[in-house]
Design an enzyme around this catalytic site. Structure first.
Site, short mmCIF file in Angstrom:
data_model
loop_
_atom_site.label_atom_id
_atom_site.label_comp_id
_atom_site.label_asym_id
_atom_site.label_seq_id
_atom_site.Cartn_x
_atom_site.Cartn_y
_atom_site.Cartn_z
N HIS A 36 -2.14 -2.20 -10.12
CA HIS A 36 -3.08 -2.87 -9.34
C HIS A 36 -3.86 -1.68 -8.54
O HIS A 36 -3.26 -1.07 -7.68
CB HIS A 36 -2.48 -3.81 -8.35
CG HIS A 36 -1.86 -5.07 -9.09
ND1 HIS A 36 -2.43 -6.30 -9.33
CD2 HIS A 36 -0.63 -5.18 -9.68
CE1 HIS A 36 -1.45 -6.84 -9.62
NE2 HIS A 36 -0.19 -6.18 -10.07
N PHE A 37 -4.98 -1.22 -8.57
CA PHE A 37 -5.76 -0.26 -8.04
C PHE A 37 -6.69 -0.64 -6.83
O PHE A 37 -7.38 0.28 -6.39
CB PHE A 37 -6.11 0.57 -9.09
CG PHE A 37 -5.15 1.71 -9.75
CD1 PHE A 37 -3.77 1.55 -9.25
CD2 PHE A 37 -5.76 2.23 -10.95
CE1 PHE A 37 -2.95 2.53 -10.04
CE2 PHE A 37 -4.82 3.15 -11.57
CZ PHE A 37 -3.42 3.05 -11.06
N ARG A 38 -6.73 -1.72 -6.71
CA ARG A 38 -7.41 -2.21 -5.57
C ARG A 38 -9.09 -2.22 -5.35
O ARG A 38 -9.37 -2.63 -4.23
CB ARG A 38 -6.85 -1.64 -4.01
CG ARG A 38 -5.25 -1.86 -4.19
CD ARG A 38 -4.74 -3.18 -4.18
NE ARG A 38 -3.49 -3.27 -3.91
CZ ARG A 38 -2.63 -4.39 -4.35
NH1 ARG A 38 -3.23 -5.20 -5.18
NH2 ARG A 38 -1.28 -4.45 -4.03
N HIS A 50 1.96 -13.38 -15.41
CA HIS A 50 2.75 -13.09 -14.19
C HIS A 50 3.53 -14.36 -14.14
O HIS A 50 3.05 -15.50 -13.80
CB HIS A 50 2.08 -12.93 -13.09
CG HIS A 50 2.84 -13.03 -11.72
ND1 HIS A 50 2.81 -11.67 -10.79
CD2 HIS A 50 4.09 -13.75 -11.21
CE1 HIS A 50 3.79 -11.87 -10.16
NE2 HIS A 50 4.54 -13.07 -10.11
N ASP A 93 3.82 -1.95 -12.62
CA ASP A 93 3.26 -3.08 -11.55
C ASP A 93 2.78 -2.43 -10.03
O ASP A 93 3.13 -2.94 -8.89
CB ASP A 93 4.12 -3.98 -11.30
CG ASP A 93 3.66 -5.51 -10.56
OD1 ASP A 93 2.11 -5.38 -10.67
OD2 ASP A 93 4.21 -6.13 -10.08
N HIS A 116 0.54 -1.36 -0.74
CA HIS A 116 -0.02 -1.87 0.45
C HIS A 116 0.07 -1.10 1.78
O HIS A 116 1.26 -0.09 1.49
CB HIS A 116 0.77 -3.08 0.91
CG HIS A 116 0.58 -4.21 -0.15
ND1 HIS A 116 -0.78 -5.02 -0.29
CD2 HIS A 116 1.33 -4.53 -1.18
CE1 HIS A 116 -0.52 -5.84 -1.27
NE2 HIS A 116 0.51 -5.66 -1.77
O1 DOR Z 1 4.34 -7.70 -5.73
C1 DOR Z 1 3.21 -7.65 -6.29
N1 DOR Z 1 2.38 -7.57 -5.85
N2 DOR Z 1 3.24 -8.54 -7.75
C2 DOR Z 1 2.17 -8.60 -8.44
O2 DOR Z 1 2.14 -8.91 -9.47
C3 DOR Z 1 0.88 -8.60 -7.61
C4 DOR Z 1 0.95 -7.47 -6.38
C5 DOR Z 1 -0.26 -7.29 -5.81
O3 DOR Z 1 -1.33 -7.10 -6.11
O4 DOR Z 1 -0.01 -7.08 -4.53
#
Ligand code: DOR
Length: 439
Positions: free
Chosen positions: A66-68, A180, A305, A309
């Site tokens: 997840h690269f935001r 998921h 994954d 954050h």
């Molecule tokens: O912990 C997680 N955060 N698992 C995920 O599959 C999504 C991810 C996120 O996008 O923050």
């Protein structure tokens, strides 16, 4: 890379496709591997990369990140994330659709592809996210590595948890579906039962093992009904692994993250909400069962994954803290350290982190050091140990759940499409990856 660019990697310990090692040279031209031999002569000295003492592996393909970008760039963006990839030996990634806007149609997919072409130091591919009403887009968009379904642990349009809504997606088309797998109705019910508890360890109780198993069983049921290509993302529990050991159709694959192999619920005491992710960390017994399932081939490959954050967000206090942790800078050394401990072999790591994802997602000419293959490579140092240090991390979020861990197998040099993108602490930010092909 200009068409005439050449590179010779000299005196590396090269992992060959038959899992044997050869100490020798690799010649690269036009971004492709064109010769592998004990010694290649008559090469201009300014094009030679001395790899004495280093092990040459295929570059890592991380099939779940997840690269935001777009929309959540305060956590990460495609440039910073791809710098972290280059440092971690990750030469290709497959990225998830929970950005802002969500990646749910051709326009939002094109936007990501354009951004990546401008900013990404490594190769890239993107999932298309399923919603309750975008079935025609799921089938039509291109290029994509597959359809992502959040059966749980999501909110808004990307949450598709009801069997009645899931079934038409499984019934229509033949594109890979990656799930998921968490049971959203059980999460909602258990959040009520555990309301008021701020110890982040309760996260693993709320989203318990049954929460994961229920959704995995449902995805398998639908996949079997329609013989639909299914990939189960980040398997986290021993019960799911044992269930799949008994009943895993040939068209189903699954993956595990380094954190579900190497961290467990004891991590909450040490790093609190930094250990919070979805699906959650489990007991130490689960680590062991997942390892065995990986070694036995029940689990097909590794994904991080990676879900960064900020520290400020992680400091909000459970349950207001977001789930997820970074990972692309540490995944390869974490796994190679386990190989050197004797838990598996170095060729196993390359199979789980390069060849396996390339085969599962039908990515041509990647995942092995072989003639005609793309020169996406990583030279790792298996002789020295260094700790994971916060100040050395390139991710924008600036932390790792593995800080202080002493690891070996750190990438010394990473090569993307024949170009050196990372060399002993130095990034070449001029290098650009390519959009991955999915056959
Ligand atoms: O912990 C997680 N955060 N698992 C995920 O599959 C999504 C991810 C996120 O996008 O923050």
């Amino acid at each position: 890379m200009s068409s005439s660019t050449q590179l010779l990697i000299r005196s590396a310990r090269i992992l060959l496709p038959n899992d044997e090692f050869l100490v020798g040279d690799v010649q690269i031209k036009n971004g492709k591997i064109i010769q592998i031999a004990p010694e290649i002569d008559n090469f201009p000295t300014d094009k030679i990369l001395d790899a004495t003492g280093l092990t040459l592996l295929p570059g890592v393909i991380d099939p779940q990140v997840h690269f935001r970008e777009p929309g959540l760039e305060h956590k990460e963006d495609l440039f910073t994330a791809s710098c972290a990839c280059a440092k971690g030996g990750v030469t290709s990634f497959l990225e998830m659709p929970n950005t802002r806007p969500l990646t749910t149609n051709q326009a939002t997919l094109d936007d990501k592809l354009n951004r990546a072409a401008q900013k990404c130091l490594v190769n890239y591919g993107f999932f298309i996210g399923a919603t309750a009403d975008n079935l025609s887009e799921l089938l039509a968009v291109n290029p994509t590595c597959g359809i992502k379904i959040f059966m749980g642990s999501s909110h808004g349009a990307l949450l598709v948890s009801d069997e009645a809504v899931l079934e038409p997606i499984f019934a229509t088309g033949d594109r890979l579906i990656a799930v998921h797998a968490e049971d959203q109705s059980r999460i909602i019910q258990r959040r009520k039962e555990f309301a008021g508890i701020s110890d982040p360890a309760v996260h693993s109780q709320i989203q318990d093992e049954t929460t994961a198993l229920n959704a995995t069983k449902l995805a398998l049921k639908l996949s079997k009904k329609y013989q639909r290509r299914l990939h189960i993302l980040h398997l986290s529990t021993g019960i799911e692994a044992e269930y799949l050991r008994q009943d895993k159709p040939a068209w189903v694959t699954t993956e595990v993250t380094p954190q579900h192999l190497l961290l467990n619920t004891t991590a909450y005491e040490k790093i609190g909400t930094l250990a919070q992710m979805n699906p959650p960390l489990r007991s130490p017994e689960n680590n062991e069962i997942l390892w065995q399932a990986l070694v036995d081939g029940v689990i097909d490959f590794i994904a991080t994954d990676r879900a960064p954050h900020t520290l400020a967000e992680k400091a909000k206090g459970y349950p207001n803290t977001p789930s997820g942790m970074p990972g692309v800078e540490t995944s390869l050394p974490l796994m190679l350290t386990e190989a050197i401990k004797g838990r598996c072999s170095v060729p196993d790591i390359a199979r789980w982190m390069s060849r396996g994802p390339a085969i599962a997602y039908n990515i041509p000419d990647k995942g092995a050091i072989a003639l005609g293959y793309d020169a996406d490579l990583v030279l790792v140092d298996l002789d020295n140990y260094r700790p994971v240090l916060r100040e050395e991390l390139l991710t924008k979020c600036g932390w790792s759940p593995f800080e202080g861990w002493q690891l070996t197998g750190w990438p010394a040099v990473t090569i993307v499409g024949g170009e050196i993108v990372y060399n002993r602490g130095q990034l070449n930010t001029e290098v650009r990856g390519k959009s991955l092909k999915f056959c």
